[in-house]
Design an enzyme around this catalytic site. Structure first.
Site, mmCIF file in Angstrom:
data_model
loop_
_atom_site.group_PDB
_atom_site.id
_atom_site.type_symbol
_atom_site.label_atom_id
_atom_site.label_comp_id
_atom_site.label_asym_id
_atom_site.label_seq_id
_atom_site.Cartn_x
_atom_site.Cartn_y
_atom_site.Cartn_z
ATOM 1 N N GLU A 91 0.865 -1.187 0.000
ATOM 2 C CA GLU A 91 0.000 0.000 0.000
ATOM 3 C C GLU A 91 0.892 1.225 0.000
ATOM 4 O OE1 GLU A 91 -3.041 0.109 3.187
ATOM 5 O OE2 GLU A 91 -2.608 -2.021 3.397
ATOM 6 N N LYS B 236 2.304 4.547 1.611
ATOM 7 C CA LYS B 236 2.440 5.002 2.996
ATOM 8 C C LYS B 236 1.950 6.447 3.070
ATOM 9 C CE LYS B 236 5.324 5.472 7.006
ATOM 10 N NZ LYS B 236 4.456 6.573 7.411
ATOM 11 N N ARG C 251 -2.191 9.119 12.057
ATOM 12 C CA ARG C 251 -2.683 7.769 12.336
ATOM 13 C C ARG C 251 -3.871 7.866 13.292
ATOM 14 N NH1 ARG C 251 -0.030 2.563 12.893
ATOM 15 N NH2 ARG C 251 -1.739 1.053 12.863
ATOM 16 N N ARG D 257 -2.822 8.214 17.786
ATOM 17 C CA ARG D 257 -1.872 7.223 18.253
ATOM 18 C C ARG D 257 -1.352 7.547 19.656
ATOM 19 N NH1 ARG D 257 2.720 5.532 18.701
ATOM 20 N NH2 ARG D 257 4.283 6.262 17.241
ATOM 21 N N GLU E 33 -5.690 6.500 8.380
ATOM 22 C CA GLU E 33 -4.905 7.727 8.405
ATOM 23 C C GLU E 33 -5.822 8.896 8.062
ATOM 24 O OE1 GLU E 33 -1.606 6.769 8.753
ATOM 25 O OE2 GLU E 33 -0.468 8.605 8.391
ATOM 26 N N LYS F 231 7.581 -0.343 6.877
ATOM 27 C CA LYS F 231 7.451 0.902 6.106
ATOM 28 C C LYS F 231 8.714 1.103 5.297
ATOM 29 C CE LYS F 231 8.271 3.453 10.432
ATOM 30 N NZ LYS F 231 7.723 4.433 11.362
#
Lengths: 526, 337
Positions: free
Chosen positions: A226, A228, A233, A248, A276, A398
């Site tokens: 996907e 980033k 978040r 987060r 996100e 990531k």
């Protein structure tokens, strides 16, 4: 208070995780439930609402220690922590406090709220006089917040898990969300009641950075790719008719994103999504700096809503139809996610679509397009994996684009705090514009301890001017800075703003005149 | 004041000599044997009798070293010079200068607290006083040293229980000997790193009582594993040499250990607040006792102390010197603290 201070001292003296857990477990086993609850509260980074401002603390200690305020300030500059500065400046006492932690908070600290300044100061002085130096420090910390004893949430969760005899992941979930430290809460925490509270979020699963390319991960067919996304978040919860958005950092940020909340109202009850929050216009993300304008504003005006519309880019589902899905394999969760997002049918909730690539080479070239697409790189998620908690390496990676790199000159320095107290560790950097250095970035991290000491010595020996705690230094040292993005900004004198600047390396081979020019940086702005 | 600042260091024009110069000069008066005060390259040196061997270790064999007994006076080009104990390390002196009734005292480094391994600080009346200010902030107030030594002894015992060697880092000259003289030698064997060991004899020669100490060699490391106290300079931390003594617990003894950040930065298991410099109350008391109206402050961050003194009716200013002291890391082994 005495027991809590001893725990603090023990934790502060060791760098070994297992030892810390042992100290915590022993403390939890021996302490009263309310004291244990308050200990968890503080060690997981929560704070009581501020009852005394720092100016009052400074004034009160100046009076007790019989020193002028400017000297308190000089001391603070060296110590780097106000609670500790106060503890050190206060005259020596022979006192010890036998008052339990929870009573100290209920009977001494909380009642300070709302008192007149002079009364607050008088009570601070009485409080300090009944404590030892270590207790005074811890007591001040309860007021100023920010316990940093090298005990992470994870360590506290592990110690609690051991105390309760459950898996750390279970305990991590129990610790999530909003809770009040009390005897009742402590019992629920150990016995596992109360997980079904309507607002309780799940622990976030965090991706690890991929340092050396994806080949060691095996065939690309085992992975879901996907983009980033470069936003905030968030975990969104819809239960019992109410929508909640958690950041987060475990703050409730529901009010700040009314357009997203409106869309989320359409979610069926018993749904939890991970995703996100992104500024979004014309089918592409807005730069993070735009989204930043929306953070920190509780009331969002119409202009801002129109300038920076926000969407939820959903990439996982943790609960659907009231059932927990975290243990399902990624592919199955994705099917659920598709159903949920399609069901809502709002332009403000978008699904993060998998990126298709036949092999790692193709993935690598797609990753090169990240900047043009306004994303930070690629996410690699292992097919078949459950939704874990915390930063467990292995299933989510990531793979960020390489950062921008800029050679910049050190122009100002300031002393750091905590472990870096007393050392010049906070730096300001300039690049050249028409023969002058213009400030464009501040950076705090990236040097080794040995390098920090060298720079510290340089700053002390090459100070040109002082502005309070800030030293202007001879423009001589060149550092290579890495940053994630460069954008135009009217708020900065240089006309640009850089995202997440940090020091990549010290360029001892370069002279200040070799540093980059502002026009070089401007060229990178899309 | 009878001394001025020059590029080579503090200079007395009337007597044509320097005090603790940082470059080689013809005639240097040296307060004590730490590396930032006793530098290499001068031709003739005058220092205290008991400090002679320590200064010799810094400056090499070439310079002529003359010495003076405590309180003895000598005239150098009409300047009456005498040396008075500073309480900092063995032989450390304050230097008193007098010309036609005007008295200036240069303190070097000093410590007003009792230290059995050196001569006790002696307040000297003067018109102008040049003071150090390594710990020139009111956060620095030393605990009673007996208390500190009992903490060190307790830590050593707990290391033995855990089967670890107790490694305590301390500057090789002065602090190391003070620790050796202060710990309870009945607890177990004591080892010293070579840099520390080499300075033991000059101390013993001056009649300072020190326990039995073995040089920390491989054989001794094996023989005393898990029981010994090892005194080593800070530079030994993280070296392959130290690995021979594993498992170890690391402690640091210094005035800098007052501040938590200083302890954590060094990744020490324990920090003991033990200094051979004056703390804030010690500085104020010593300055007051001189009766001096004019005070020169040395050592980097002397500005707060100078400002405090000005606010309290003295003429005070910061002198530009190359004596170390502002940052903990600048005081290298054998250095200042």
């Amino acid at each position: 208070m005495h027991a809590f201070t001893s725990l603090f001292t023990q934790l502060d003296r060791t760098t070994k995780t297992l030892e810390k857990i042992r100290f915590l477990v022993r403390y939890f086993e021996q302490s009263a439930p309310e004291d244990a609850a308050w200990t968890v509260f503080f060690l997981t980074g929560k704070k009581i609402p501020r009852v005394v401002n720092t100016r009052l603390l400074r004034e009160a200690v100046a009076e007790v220690a019989d020193v002028p305020l400017w000297l308190v300030e000089e001391c603070y500059d060296v110590v780097g922590d106000l609670a500790e500065t106060v503890a050190l400046l206060h005259p020596e006492t022979t006192a010890h406090s036998s008052l339990p932690l929870h009573r100290m908070i209920q009977e001494e600290l909380k009642p300070l709220r709302g008192l007149e300044d002079e009364e607050k100061k008088a009570r601070l002085k009485v409080g300090w006089s009944t404590l030892s130096r270590e207790e005074r420090f811890v007591w001040n910390k309860l007021i100023t917040g920010g316990f940093r004893v090298g005990v992470s949430r994870g360590i506290v969760a592990r110690a609690l898990a051991q105390t309760a005899g459950v898996e750390p992941a279970v305990m991590a979930h129990r610790l999530m969300g909003d809770w009040d430290p009390s005897e009742r809460w402590w019992k629920q925490l150990l016995q596992g009641e109360g997980e079904a509270e309507p607002g309780k979020p799940y622990p976030f699963y965090l991706a690890s950075p991929l340092e050396e390319g994806p080949e060691p991960l095996g065939a690309i067919s085992g992975w879901q790719l996907e983009w980033k996304w470069d936003g905030i978040r968030a975990q969104v919860i819809k239960r019992q008719g109410t929508v909640m958005i958690w950041s987060r950092g475990e703050d409730v940020i529901t009010d700040r994103f009314p357009e997203v909340v409106e869309a989320l109202q359409a979610l069926p009850d018993g749904t939890v999504l991970d995703g996100e929050l992104l500024g979004w216009k014309q089918d592409r993300p807005l730069p993070f700096l735009d989204l930043q304008r929306r953070i920190g504003r509780k009331k969002v005006g119409k202009t801002l809503l129109a300038d920076v519309p926000v969407i939820l880019m959903a990439y996982d589902v943790l609960e659907a139809g009231g059932g927990e899905l975290r243990s399902l394999p990624l592919e199955e969760r994705r099917t659920h996610l598709e159903n949920v997002v399609t069901g809502v049918g709002s332009p403000n909730i978008i699904m993060s679509e998998p990126v298709q690539a036949a092999g790692w080479d193709e993935a690598a070239s797609l990753r090169e397009q990240s900047r043009a697409r306004g994303v930070e790189g690629l996410m690699l998620k292992r097919l078949g994996s459950p939704y874990l908690d915390g930063r467990k390496r292995g299933d989510w990676w990531k793979w960020k684009v390489d950062p921008f790199e800029v050679d910049a000159v050190l122009t100002y320095a300031q002393k750091g705090h905590g472990r870096r107290a007393g050392l010049f560790t906070d730096y300001t950097f300039g690049c050249w514009k028409d023969g002058e250095l213009v400030t464009f970035a501040k950076a705090y991290s990236g040097l080794t301890d040995a390098e920090i000491q060298q720079v510290d010595r340089f700053v002390k020996a090459n100070t040109l001017d002082r502005f309070g705690p800030v030293r202007q230094v001879k423009p001589e040292l060149v550092f290579q800075l890495a940053c994630e993005g460069i954008q135009k900004s009217s708020r900065h004198k240089s006309g640009i703003a850089v995202r997440f600047p940090r020091i990549a390396r010290w360029r001892k081979d370069k002279k200040p005149e070799d540093a980059d020019r502002l026009e070089d940086l401007l060229r990178w702005i899309p | 004041m009878l001394v001025t600042e020059t590029p080579k260091g503090l200079y007395c024009p009337a007597g044509n000599f320097y005090i603790d110069p940082w470059q080689g000069v013809d005639r240097a008066l040296v307060t004590h044997g730490h590396a930032d005060h006793a530098r290499w390259g001068s031709k003739r040196i005058l220092t205290s009798e008991s400090g002679r061997e320590l200064v010799r270790a810094r400056v090499g064999a070439d310079p002529i070293i003359d010495t003076m007994a405590w309180g003895e006076t000598r005239s150098i080009h009409g300047v009456r010079v005498s040396f008075h104990p500073a309480g900092h390390i063995l032989g450390s002196a304050q230097i008193r200068l007098e010309v036609k009734g005007e008295v200036t005292v240069v303190s070097g480094d000093y410590n007003t607290r009792p230290d059995p391994t050196c001569e006790a600080f002696e307040p000297v009346r003067c018109h102008g006083f040049i003071t150090e200010s390594t710990f020139g902030l009111p956060i620095y107030r030393w605990p009673d040293s007996q208390q500190v030594f009992s903490e060190i002894n307790d830590w050593w015992r707990s290391c033995q229980e855990a089967g670890k060697t107790a490694v305590i880092y301390a500057y090789a000259l002065g602090k190391a000997q003070r620790i050796l003289g202060g710990v309870n030698a009945a607890i177990g064997p004591i080892l010293a790193h070579g840099a520390v060991y080499n300075f033991l004899q000059p101390y013993r020669d001056q009649g300072i009582a020190l326990p039995l100490v073995e040089k920390a060699t491989v054989e001794h490391a094996k023989a005393t594993k898990g029981r010994a106290l090892l005194v080593a300079p800070p530079s030994a931390q993280g070296t392959p040499w130290l690995k021979k003594f594993q498992p170890v617990s690391h402690a640091f003894a210094s005035g800098w250990m007052t501040v938590r950040g200083g302890r954590r930065r060094r990744a020490m298991d324990r920090g003991f607040v033990l200094s051979d410099h004056a703390d804030w109350p010690g500085l104020l008391m010593a300055i007051e006792a001189t009766g001096a109206q004019e005070v020169g402050v040395t050592h980097g961050n002397g500005a707060p102390l100078a400002r405090w003194l000005k606010d309290h009716g003295k003429q005070a200013r910061v002198l530009q010197t190359q004596f170390l002291g502002e940052g903990a890391e600048e005081t290298e082994p054998g250095g200042d603290d």
